[in-house]
Motif scaffolding. Sequence first.
Motif, mmCIF file in Angstrom:
data_model
loop_
_atom_site.group_PDB
_atom_site.id
_atom_site.type_symbol
_atom_site.label_atom_id
_atom_site.label_comp_id
_atom_site.label_asym_id
_atom_site.label_seq_id
_atom_site.Cartn_x
_atom_site.Cartn_y
_atom_site.Cartn_z
ATOM 1 N N LYS A 255 -63.400 10.922 30.326
ATOM 2 C CA LYS A 255 -62.487 10.612 31.428
ATOM 3 C C LYS A 255 -62.475 9.110 31.712
ATOM 4 C CE LYS A 255 -61.381 12.458 36.016
ATOM 5 N NZ LYS A 255 -61.835 13.399 37.064
ATOM 6 N N SER A 256 -63.657 8.492 31.665
ATOM 7 C CA SER A 256 -63.747 7.042 31.924
ATOM 8 C C SER A 256 -63.019 6.242 30.854
ATOM 9 C CB SER A 256 -65.211 6.606 31.989
ATOM 10 O OG SER A 256 -65.887 7.235 33.043
ATOM 11 N N MET A 257 -63.102 6.694 29.593
ATOM 12 C CA MET A 257 -62.426 5.987 28.501
ATOM 13 C C MET A 257 -60.912 6.120 28.591
ATOM 14 S SD MET A 257 -64.822 7.087 25.286
ATOM 15 C CE MET A 257 -66.603 6.934 25.342
ATOM 16 N N ARG A 258 -60.458 7.258 29.133
ATOM 17 C CA ARG A 258 -59.018 7.511 29.237
ATOM 18 C C ARG A 258 -58.407 6.861 30.476
ATOM 19 N NH1 ARG A 258 -61.162 12.640 27.649
ATOM 20 N NH2 ARG A 258 -61.057 13.427 29.803
ATOM 21 N N SER A 259 -59.255 6.312 31.345
ATOM 22 C CA SER A 259 -58.785 5.695 32.592
ATOM 23 C C SER A 259 -58.651 4.187 32.425
ATOM 24 C CB SER A 259 -59.776 6.001 33.728
ATOM 25 O OG SER A 259 -59.947 7.400 33.876
#
Length: 356
Positions: A255-259
Amino acid sequence: MSLLSDLINLNLSETTEKVIAEYIWIGGSGMDIRSKARTLPGPVSDPAKLPKWNYDGSSTGQAPGEDSEVILYPQAIFRDPFRTGHNILVMCDAYTPAGEPIPTNKRFDAAKVFSNPDVAAEEPWYGIEQEYTLLQKDVKWPIGWPQGGYPGPQGPYYCGVGADKAFGRDIVNSHYKACLYAGINISGINGEVMPGQWEFQVGPAVGISAGDELWVARYILERVTETAGVVVSFDPKPIEGDWNGAGAHTNYSTKSMRSDGGYEVIKKAIENLGLKHKEHIAAYGEGNERRLTGKHETADINNFSWGVANRGASIRVGRETEKAGKGYFEDRRPASSMDPYVVTSMIAETTILWHP
């Protein structure tokens, strides 16, 4: 033959509420897939409502003869593309009668990683590119190759079209549709660089489901090739010499990488993977040293590297991810023979839970 075909295609729902459940598990080699069927009184959609079952572990290399009972725990349900109707495929893992996971049960530890609150909060997505080679049954030589000889050099076969370039397309398309019918999130197929070699992709899948879906997709492929009289090989380097090997490139994001700002998270994750390169290589599939040579779109097995759009690196980051400043990356090291439970959970553990 028409009678056999008629019987195989009987619609059970016309005469009974009973359904057939095919229980699937992984055998003692870690790559052999086993299965057997049982009758259920009616349709089931929740694996928790399925009965546990047992098998003879001494015949699969997973238990001694004097204490051979191994217990199957149902974990995931898929529609059965072979029997159709309300019949199901059931992915299981294996335990001792006392309830301990047997040594070859890699799903158990993977499930622990994915149930960790820190991992679950990151919603890890996976897309696995499973390469495989189709072999002639009696001679174990790739289909479409001259017996005892070699085809023309690599070049025209990757995503190729035509009887002299694409060998086994009916098998590949049958598998593709069967996986979609089963409910597997298969996202595509293509012919590979070496003739007789193909790839399918599973994902995006979240957490433990990536392993479940890939194993059942492999099971379906084994069944399709069984019917076709062809052998499927997951050997990472089935033909020595100037021929591409077979991998299972694993695309990954959190999720952090996609944000927004995710590119920095990606670079930190890649740094962690580099620090644990040897541990990952040791777990990324038997025979990988024959494939990861630094040639044929691979990085050398002993050296960790990463780059944008670099198919000769251990980790590849896509141009779109670089441009957007967020997205995913591809771990190109896993062999075609890898265990997806091991690889997916190990990537999550190294990039989310491990702090050097």
